[in-house]
Write an enzyme that holds these catalytic residues in place. Structure first.
Site: not given
Length: 1117
Positions: A202, A207, A454, A471
């Site tokens: 990131n 994200c 997120h 993720d």
């Protein structure tokens, strides 16, 4: 993690950002608008046995009288942890209320503590609770970030406006809902080992991009097409989107660790600031696919984007009573489905194809048939192999004038049948032989609220039963329940864990929910989920990436073996001559730009000297090395030669002798003496009496400083004895009169002092490694012709010089001109230079505005006239220094303007349909009466004796009539419009039973089964008499507004109280509805005129909405 979801276009200083609170008096770094690294370690992968939770309400009385900059609530306990709310009543260096959740006992917690919480903070609207402002987020709290929340929670103007309902009887009510979750250790986890896949790093707020890239990568047909896009070995990934995407996909396929996206974002033309802007997944998906579609044209993969993602639907309008039908075919790459009011995907599709009746006032004009009753709708001609469904989780709330997130429960199936119910979604032209049965491939999730959250994705790459969660850097195996049911959204009921605190269990919104779904048609599965291997990847790309990998491994190896080696940096006379006056001015050399050697620590220094002999062609016996030393005044100078004994030691031992810092380098100066024919000779013997001095020469005419050599002098000798040698170095005649200065230090300020040529070097405290600067002596009469006539003034200038990029406030994104200035320039110096550049005679008409380094925009408050002492202060933004200043040219001098209050007043002409904006400038102590008198001289009145009044209008409602004696200093025209109008004659003689009522235009809109009232147009007052019927009032309104009979007949009239309409009949006595005088907020009781809004939008309404939507995604290359 910060998210800025749909938020507004001429964006002001501080967009809504989630930041740790920061007070300038505290030690931690103030960060008003910089996006923080996302809380990538979200709750999703953690054990979820229990989620301790609680609700806390904080009533603050006498709120407007709070004097402290920050204010804490009492402590409350959730999950065994102590929490409190921290708020800044007047804002944390912004004009918004600032509010944070704070770990109450952070100072006394053990080292390395950490806790994770989802929470929401709210300011309760005490008039109408549905207008309460609530913002939610999640954060991993630790010693460095022990508080988290919203620096710009809500504008102070709205908070302190008594009419808004947030502050009632000077009492503010704040609510907090907190859910504490358990944390697990993430550092030892290996995604590749555990899952076979790797994540994406990131960059700060990317994200949203990472989740989309993983989804596209795991559509193998798409990946294969990207690999087959033509690129060459000469392309650079940072300048080529196809190559950057190929490189990224290759690394995702073959790398063992998470992959960086910087090359790709650079290929988009994004700078660091763009990477810290949270954008929208849907928009990025469209922009990226359009860009790739364009880049694929004329190549072997042309049309791939359309083949994968393009479907078609038919918009139709069909008349009911005549044989007429209009159709239009349109393509789509994704479908936007409603979430609000729909319980699942099928319900959204039902709504998508819902038939709308066009009848009554809304009839359809069918060419030769005129106005006709008709049916309007959409049906699908074909669906694409890869169906992308964008779920409308974010929508605009007109009543609250803000974006809201829809967290409603919304189900989506593992298998989606779009042929259901006899193909009710398909148009008559659809090919019924194609079976539109789809399998769910990926679920993109947004976790958090509209102002914080997120993104991540659940994907099943092979359409098997095994799901994976991507993720950012972390990839984990997940079960189907986690990927589907837990992403439906809705609410979960959480039991109360602190019985004495708040006994009722409450429902907590599940902030993690699906935001985008990707389905793959079952009949196309084998084609889409195809095999992609090395033969699909261009040879040059494989070679390039193989080389990159080798370099990476080499660096990794070097790092692992670093403890076995010493880096030796060798500076020589050539380095000094090359750098001084170009790269550097102070000290002698930049050690990062000299030749460095990586030598095994156990090798003796004498062996290393042989390497030097080969490298520089200087025999070992002619080399003498000096150690550098850092002095107390932070300068770095050669200190002493190495001894013969030291040269027999290992380089590792020497490094430790020279510098006690762990892993530091060994820095040396190589002294080489040359004969006249430039051949090296043995260095002279050095006794304690000998001092090695370095010399720089300054030419004030050329403003040039250069290194001219070094000399050994006797400590008892005097400078006058070496003047002829210095003149020779500079190319002067032997007898030239020169002045000498010692360069002592330059941080924090320059210290350069004259050297007395007649006293001994020792008496002047000169020692080995000292620097002497010299120049020609200037006659007194010629000094003025030079900007910097001597060495000290030149070094002072160099130390403080700054290139400043000036931008016009009207074009804040582009440089207008650049000026070289000194950071010591006074305010007057700066504006004089700017005025000179602009050809302006009066510098006081220049107004300067500082730059916000985080938002990359002008600060909202301009610099006051002589409000700062020096340029350096203008360029500082918290702990960062900028090189940008904004300017504007005023029509009057700034000191004069600062003594005035400027108001923009919209004057509504009583008879003409026009609104003219007037800028009123008056002394700050003036009153509203003074504004009205000034306005009378500028506007066209209906008659000389006409009286004016000033109103405060916000979103088409009148909130206040300003009394003539009110001071204008505190009137804020930034958030609401100031409207001036003539007072009608009839209002001047109100009888005891007459009433002055508010009259507003409105229209109704039904959104997701909820009726909303939308006000528009110009609000006005109307006098009504006791017993007057609606029919009588309508005549007066039609005359006042000059509405044609045909249009006016369609208008409806209603009494509205707090947003609820009660429709009136012509015979109704209107005054009876306005009997109550105790309704808080008179503007919420009004006579409403319901009709369609056909008027063009007036330009002055622009400042009625100061918020801005999020910056659009742009890919520049």
């Amino acid at each position: 993690m910060t998210v800025i979801t749909p938020s507004p276009v001429d964006q002001q200083e501080d967009e809504e950002m989630l930041v740790p609170q920061s007070d300038l008096t505290d030690n931690h770094q103030p960060m008003d608008v910089v996006a923080q690294p996302e809380a990538a370690n979200t709750v999703e992968n953690q054990p979820v046995e229990d989620h301790p939770s609680s609700r806390f309400t904080w009533r603050i009385e006498n709120f407007s009288r709070l004097n402290a900059k920050k204010h804490y609530s009492e402590v409350f306990v959730v999950g065994g942890y102590k929490w409190r709310i921290l708020q800044f009543p007047k804002g944390n260096n912004v004009d918004h209320l600032s509010m944070y959740l704070d770990v109450a006992d952070s100072a006394s917690l053990p080292y390395g503590w950490s806790r994770y919480a989802q929470f929401s903070l709210a300011v309760v609207n005490q008039i109408h609770s549905k207008y309460s402002i609530r913002k939610d987020t999640q954060h991993q709290f630790n010693a460095r970030e022990s508080d988290w929340g919203f620096t710009s929670f809500m504008p102070l103007g709205e908070l302190y406006d008594p009419g808004r309902g947030f502050l009632v009887n000077d009492t503010l009510i704040i609510e907090a809902e907190v859910v504490v979750r358990r944390i697990v250790d993430y550092w030892t986890y290996d995604s590749k080992k555990e899952t076979g896949y790797v994540g994406l790093k990131n960059q700060g707020a990317t994200c949203y991009m990472n989740s989309l890239l993983q989804t596209l990568y795991h559509i193998p047909y798409f990946r294969k097409a990207v690999y087959h896009m033509p690129t060459t070995e000469n392309d650079m990934p940072s300048g080529s989107i196809p190559l950057a995407l190929q490189s990224l996909f290759y690394k995702l396929q073959y790398s063992d660790s998470s992959v960086a996206t910087k090359e790709l974002t650079k290929s988009f033309g994004w700078d660091t600031h763009d990477s810290f802007m949270q954008h929208d997944v849907q928009e990025l998906n469209r922009v990226l696919c359009e860009k790739l579609e364009d880049k694929m044209k004329g190549t072997v993969v042309e049309g791939t984007i359309q083949q994968l993602f393009e479907g078609h639907h038919m918009n139709y309008i069909e008349c009911i009573n005549v044989d007429y039908k209009s159709t239009r075919k349109e393509s789509f790459y994704d479908l936007q489905l409603d979430v609000k009011g729909c319980h699942d995907v099928y319900a959204s599709f039902d709504k998508y194809v819902e038939v709308e009746r066009l009848e009554g006032d809304n009839k359809y004009h069918a060419e030769q048939y005129g106005l006709q009753d008709a049916k309007k709708g959409v049906l699908f001609i074909d669906f694409p192999p890869v169906l992308q469904l964008q779920l409308k989780r974010f929508e605009y709330d007109f009543m609250r004038d803000t974006m809201v997130k829809i967290n409603d429960c919304y189900e989506f199936p593992l298998q989606l049948d779009l042929d259901r119910d006899g193909g009710k979604y398909l148009s008559p032209d659809a090919d019924r032989r194609v079976r539109n049965l789809y399998m769910l491939h990926s679920v993109l999730v947004h976790s958090g609220g509209v102002h914080g959250g997120h993104y991540y994705a659940f994907i099943r790459p092979a359409l098997s039963d095994q799901w994976y969660k991507f993720d950012d850097e972390r990839v984990t195996k997940e079960d189907m329940k986690r990927a589907l049911e837990e992403q439906y959204g809705g609410e979960e009921e959480l039991p109360q864990t602190n019985p004495g605190f708040n006994n009722t269990p409450f429902k907590f919104t599940k902030y993690s929910n699906a935001y985008m779904l990707v389905y793959i048609r079952e009949s196309d599965k084998d084609k889409i989920i195809c095999n992609v291997d090395e033969k699909d990847i261009a040879e040059h790309l494989r070679e390039r990436l193989k080389k990159e990998q080798e370099e990476k491994e080499h660096k990794k190896k070097e790092k692992a073996e670093a403890h076995l080696y010493t880096i030796i940096k060798v500076a020589r006379d050539d380095d000094l001559a090359e750098q001084i006056g170009k790269d550097i001015y102070f000290d002698l050399v930049d050690h990062d730009k000299v030749r460095s050697f990586r030598i095994q620590k156990q090798i003796t220094f004498n062996v290393f000297k042989e390497d030097i002999a080969k490298e520089f062609g200087i025999p070992v016996q002619f080399q003498r090395f000096w150690l550098w030393a850092k002095r107390q005044n932070h300068t770095y100078r050669p200190n002493r030669p190495l001894t013969p004994l030291e040269e027999t030691q290992s380089v590792g031992t020497l490094r430790e002798v020279s510098n006690k810092v762990h892993n530091a380098e060994l820095k040396l100066f190589l002294e080489v003496e040359l004969r006249l024919d430039l051949r090296p000779i043995a260095p002279p013997d050095k006794t304690k009496e000998d001092i090695l001095l370095f010399f720089k020469h300054y030419d004030p005419g050329k403003e040039e400083l250069r290194f001219v050599g070094r000399l050994f002098v006797k400590s008892t000798g005097k400078p006058m004895e070496i003047l002829s040698k210095l003149n020779k170095m500079a190319g002067y005649a032997p007898e030239e009169e020169i002045n000498l200065y010692e360069e002592i230090k330059f941080e924090p300020s320059v210290m350069c002092e004259p050297i007395d040529k007649k006293i001994a070097f020792r008496a002047s405290q000169l020692e080995d490694g000292d620097i002497v600067c010299f120049q020609k002596s200037l006659p007194v009469e010629s000094i003025e012709q030079f900007r910097y006539p001597d060495v000290p003034s030149f070094l002072e200038y160099v130390h403080n010089r700054q290139i400043v990029h000036f931008r016009s406030l009207e074009k804040p994104k582009e440089d207008d001109f650049c000026l070289e200035m000194s950071r010591l320039y006074t305010y007057d110096d700066v504006v004089e230079r700017v005025a000179q550049q602009l050809g302006l005679n009066d510098p006081s008409k220049i107004r300067l505005i500082s730059h916000n380094c985080y938002s990359q925009q002008p600060k909202p408050q301009p610099i006051k006239y002589r409000g700062v002492d020096h340029l350096s202060e203008m360029l500082v933004h918290y702990n960062q220094t900028s090189d940008i200043l904004y300017y504007e040219v005023l029509d009057i001098p700034l000191p004069e303007l600062q003594g005035l209050k400027t108001l923009k007043v919209a004057f509504h002409h009583p008879t003409k349909d026009e609104v003219v904006i007037h800028t009123i400038r008056l002394p700050k102590q003036s009153t509203v009466g003074d504004v009205i008198n000034d306005l009378k001289t500028k506007v066209e009145l209906s008659h000389p004796d006409a009286e004016l009044r000033l109103l405060e209008v916000f979103y088409h409602k009148i909130y206040k009539i300003f009394p003539p004696n009110e001071k204008i200093e505190n009137i804020n025209d930034q958030y609401w419009t100031l409207q001036a109008e003539e007072i009608p004659e009839e209002e001047k003689n109100l009888g005891p039973n007459d009433r002055l009522i508010h009259v507003y235009h409105f229209t109704k809109e039904t959104a997701q089964n909820q009726m909303q009232i939308l006000n528009f147009g110009e609000p006005f007052f109307l006098m009504i008499h006791e017993g007057e019927t609606l029919a009588e009032i309508k005549i007066r309104i039609q005359k006042k507004l000059q509405v044609p009979d045909e249009d006016f007949a369609k208008w409806k009239f209603a009494f509205l109280s707090l947003g609820r309409p009660e429709y009136l009949q012509d015979s109704d006595i209107v005054s009876t509805r306005f009997q109550r005088r105790d309704v808080y907020g008179a503007w919420e009781q009004y006579l409403g005129l319901e009709h369609s809004d056909n008027a063009p939008k007036r330009s002055y309404a622009a400042n009625q909405n100061r918020h801005t939507f999020e910056k659009p995604v742009k890919i520049y290359n």
